[in-house]
Design an enzyme around this catalytic site. Structure first.
Site, PDB file in Angstrom:
ATOM      1  CE  LYS A 214      -4.436  -1.633   1.651  1.00 19.88           C
ATOM      2  NZ  LYS A 214      -5.491  -1.595   2.679  1.00 19.88           N
TER       3      LYS A 214
ATOM      4  NE  ARG B 219      -8.347  -8.161   0.857  1.00 18.80           N
ATOM      5  CZ  ARG B 219      -8.079  -7.238  -0.066  1.00 18.80           C
ATOM      6  NH1 ARG B 219      -7.158  -6.297   0.182  1.00 18.80           N
ATOM      7  NH2 ARG B 219      -8.727  -7.229  -1.218  1.00 18.80           N
TER       8      ARG B 219
END
Length: 274
Positions: free
Chosen positions: A221, A255
């Protein structure tokens, strides 16, 4: 700490990995990467062999500023892949990444096992009814607004306290429908600044007061690659570092795009905490 996926009890005391398969052309890291059924099945197989417990299929990009697509388009991207994956891997535990109840319903009819909702039911009032009707685990993420507006909603009095209030309210709303299996997702990168993301990760253990399993999605991210001055494709090392910290602070599910490396984190963490 267990969840029931199609009659199978999954014990989350030992952390698990959820592999990400984006069926979108515009996701921030792997958008457009999986163009046909063979590529998708190869990636699912690799993730399962590498140790993923869950496979998370998403057909609607939720990156900041993502364009909206219709329910029909989301279904056209998603539902054939649900069928394809479960035909090839019938024991796979599929998570469906959607905030739309109608999309979740169709996927659950095809054999999906749980739903991963970035809005915790706030973007579609029918979602909680669908989850309750199918008796599946429900991943509830913290976000303000929607993918287009979320980064305009980063003002908090007290970030962790505000998040705990949010989860308490959403869990109570879901319980009122008869939903019993919950996983909470702090929503790294959603309605949070870079500094807020790191403050949240440092204090992740405070979310354990909710007494629900915690899913953490940090994989590649912007909080990693912007800090390091690089790109998502070069953010695996940073992802691994943060995943280890997340495990140390109470994460139950990682995840990720890179399952093998996440499983190695879990193995090392278990050795350190044995």
């Amino acid at each position: 700490m267990t969840i029931n996926c199609r009659g199978e009890l999954i014990d989350l005391k030992r952390p698990k990995v959820m592999g990400i398969i984006n069926l979108t052309p515009d996701s921030f890291y792997d958008g457009g990467k999986y163009q046909d059924g063979k590529e998708i099945l190869n990636q699912v197989e690799k993730m399962l062999v590498d140790g993923a417990t869950f496979i998370d299929l998403g057909a609607y990009s939720t990156r900041p500023g993502a364009e909206e697509i219709s329910i029909d388009e989301e279904n056209q991207r998603l539902q054939p892949i649900v069928e394809l994956v479960l035909k090839k891997f019938p024991e796979a535990i599929l998570s469906i990444d959607t905030f739309r109840g109608a999309v979740a319903k169709q996927a659950l009819d095809r054999g999906a096992a749980l739903v991963n909702d970035i809005s915790s039911g706030l973007l579609d009032k029918e979602m909680l009814n669908v989850i309750a009707a199918y008796h599946v685990p429900y991943i509830m993420m913290h976000m303000r607004g929607n993918p287009k507006t979320m980064q305009q909603n980063t003002q908090y009095e007290h970030l962790i306290q505000d998040m705990l209030f949010y989860f308490s309210e959403r869990i109570n709303a879901a319980k009122s429908k008869g939903i019993i299996d919950f996983i909470i997702d702090p929503g790294f990168g959603f309605s949070k600044t870079l500094d807020q993301n790191y403050h949240l990760l440092k204090n992740l253990d405070l979310l354990q007061i909710a007494e629900k399993p915690i899913l953490v999605g940090l994989s590649r991210k912007s909080m990693i690659y912007n800090l390091l001055g690089t790109e998502a494709k070069n953010a695996l090392n940073g992802t691994t570092a943060l995943n280890m910290l997340a495990l140390n602070n109470g994460a139950n599910i990682l995840r990720v795009h890179d399952v093998k490396e996440a499983m190695e984190c879990i193995k090392i963490h278990e050795q350190l905490t044995a």
